[in-house]
Design an enzyme around this catalytic site. Structure first.
Site, PDB file in Angstrom:
ATOM      1  N   ARG A 175     -46.399 -50.396 -54.449  1.00  0.00           N
ATOM      2  CA  ARG A 175     -47.268 -49.907 -55.434  1.00  0.00           C
ATOM      3  C   ARG A 175     -46.739 -48.532 -55.879  1.00  0.00           C
ATOM      4  NH1 ARG A 175     -51.287 -49.069 -50.859  1.00  0.00           N
ATOM      5  NH2 ARG A 175     -49.516 -50.576 -49.985  1.00  0.00           N
ATOM      6  N   GLU A 185     -46.385 -45.765 -40.524  1.00  0.00           N
ATOM      7  CA  GLU A 185     -47.620 -45.447 -39.584  1.00  0.00           C
ATOM      8  C   GLU A 185     -47.781 -46.753 -38.865  1.00  0.00           C
ATOM      9  OE1 GLU A 185     -51.158 -45.013 -42.239  1.00  0.00           O
ATOM     10  OE2 GLU A 185     -52.637 -44.599 -40.486  1.00  0.00           O
TER      11      GLU A 185
HETATM   12  O1  LIG Z   1     -46.347 -41.993 -45.503  1.00  0.00           O
HETATM   13  P1  LIG Z   1     -45.828 -43.263 -44.971  1.00  0.00           P
HETATM   14  O2  LIG Z   1     -46.489 -43.373 -43.543  1.00  0.00           O
HETATM   15  O3  LIG Z   1     -44.448 -43.653 -44.754  1.00  0.00           O
HETATM   16  O4  LIG Z   1     -46.700 -44.649 -45.623  1.00  0.00           O
HETATM   17  C1  LIG Z   1     -46.943 -44.581 -47.107  1.00  0.00           C
HETATM   18  C2  LIG Z   1     -46.330 -45.995 -47.736  1.00  0.00           C
HETATM   19  O5  LIG Z   1     -47.297 -47.156 -47.129  1.00  0.00           O
HETATM   20  C3  LIG Z   1     -47.581 -47.642 -48.016  1.00  0.00           C
HETATM   21  O6  LIG Z   1     -46.751 -48.810 -48.206  1.00  0.00           O
HETATM   22  P2  LIG Z   1     -46.396 -50.155 -47.539  1.00  0.00           P
HETATM   23  O7  LIG Z   1     -45.657 -49.953 -46.384  1.00  0.00           O
HETATM   24  O8  LIG Z   1     -48.059 -50.517 -47.113  1.00  0.00           O
HETATM   25  O9  LIG Z   1     -46.181 -51.178 -48.634  1.00  0.00           O
HETATM   26  P3  LIG Z   1     -46.451 -51.926 -49.808  1.00  0.00           P
HETATM   27  O10 LIG Z   1     -46.742 -50.797 -51.198  1.00  0.00           O
HETATM   28  O11 LIG Z   1     -45.146 -52.723 -50.279  1.00  0.00           O
HETATM   29  O12 LIG Z   1     -47.852 -52.531 -49.538  1.00  0.00           O
HETATM   30  C4  LIG Z   1     -47.709 -46.846 -49.212  1.00  0.00           C
HETATM   31  O13 LIG Z   1     -47.698 -47.474 -50.372  1.00  0.00           O
HETATM   32  C5  LIG Z   1     -46.727 -45.986 -49.036  1.00  0.00           C
HETATM   33  O14 LIG Z   1     -45.460 -46.594 -49.584  1.00  0.00           O
HETATM   34  N1  LIG Z   2     -54.084 -45.795 -44.138  1.00  0.00           N
HETATM   35  C1  LIG Z   2     -53.255 -46.419 -45.346  1.00  0.00           C
HETATM   36  N2  LIG Z   2     -53.624 -46.746 -46.355  1.00  0.00           N
HETATM   37  C2  LIG Z   2     -53.026 -47.111 -47.399  1.00  0.00           C
HETATM   38  N3  LIG Z   2     -51.631 -46.988 -47.461  1.00  0.00           N
HETATM   39  C3  LIG Z   2     -51.029 -46.629 -46.356  1.00  0.00           C
HETATM   40  N4  LIG Z   2     -49.850 -46.225 -46.057  1.00  0.00           N
HETATM   41  C4  LIG Z   2     -49.698 -45.789 -44.900  1.00  0.00           C
HETATM   42  N5  LIG Z   2     -50.919 -45.529 -44.301  1.00  0.00           N
HETATM   43  C5  LIG Z   2     -51.946 -46.157 -45.358  1.00  0.00           C
END
Ligand SMILES: O=P(O)(O)OC[C@H]1O[C@H](OP(=O)(O)OP(=O)(O)O)[C@H](O)[C@@H]1O
Ligand SMILES: Nc1ncnc2[nH]cnc12
Length: 179
Positions: free
Chosen positions: A68, A105
């Site tokens: 994203r 997370e």
């Molecule tokens: O601060 P953090 O705990 O590291 O989490 C934040 C990250 O988690 C989500 O990505 P995700 O891993 O879901 O990947 P995506 O965007 O490819 O769905 C979000 O878009 C961030 O990149």
């Molecule tokens: N709770 C949450 N919602 C969306 N993006 C995330 N990336 C990590 N935690 C998330």
């Protein structure tokens, strides 16, 4: 951490963000930004606000975090009139790469960048959500590993209770919305 004073923008975002319980794992309340992206005016105003914070900072490249961060980072780069570089999940980039691993997370992950992604650039790192900060902190390390200087990090949403800002201490971090 600075939160934008454009309260009306934050209000509009709050009205569009969707909570999805138990995604991608039980116990996680996932903040779904797709309704924000589907609203053309809100999508534009959000990415313009993210770009506006860093005007005058000499940004020469925006680095977006898959996936994203690509969607938000590309228009931020266009608003600033600079190029975009993708920080990708493993195995996606075709050319010579550097990689960093990090804790999420809900698991662990890896980010990769091309070795020539941003040599000597002043880089703005963009993503949708700052949660634990593991992803953004890894993204900053990766940008630095390929020769860029991280000028700041811009997010649509910060989940304050997960304390991600601590991982980015000393960096210029801004978020449109903080929950
Ligand atoms: O601060 P953090 O705990 O590291 O989490 C934040 C990250 O988690 C989500 O990505 P995700 O891993 O879901 O990947 P995506 O965007 O490819 O769905 C979000 O878009 C961030 O990149
Ligand atoms: N709770 C949450 N919602 C969306 N993006 C995330 N990336 C990590 N935690 C998330």
């Amino acid at each position: 951490m600075t939160v934008t004073p454009a309260a009306d923008l934050a209000t509009r975002l709050l009205a569009r963000l969707r909570d999805v319980p138990d995604f991608p794992k039980p116990g996680i309340i996932f903040k779904d930004v797709t309704p924000v992206l589907a609203d053309g005016a809100l999508f534009r105003d959000t990415t313009e606000a993210m770009a506006d914070w860093y005007r005058g900072e000499g940004i020469t490249r925006v680095a977006g975090i898959e996936s994203r961060g690509f969607i938000l980072g590309a228009p931020v780069a266009q608003h600033l009139g600079v190029g975009f570089v993708p920080l990708r999940k493993p195995g996606k980039l075709p050319y010579d790469r550097r990689r960093v691993e990090y804790a999420l997370e809900y698991g662990t992950d890896t980010l990769e960048a091309h070795v020539d992604a941003c040599p000597g650039d002043r880089v703005l790192v963009v993503d949708d959500v700052l949660a634990t900060g593991g992803t953004a902190e890894a993204a900053c390390r990766l940008v630095e590993a390929v020769g860029g200087m991280v000028v700041g990090c811009a997010f649509l949403l910060t989940l304050g209770f997960l304390d991600g800002e601590r991982r980015l201490e000393g960096r210029a971090v801004r978020s449109v919305l903080r929950l």
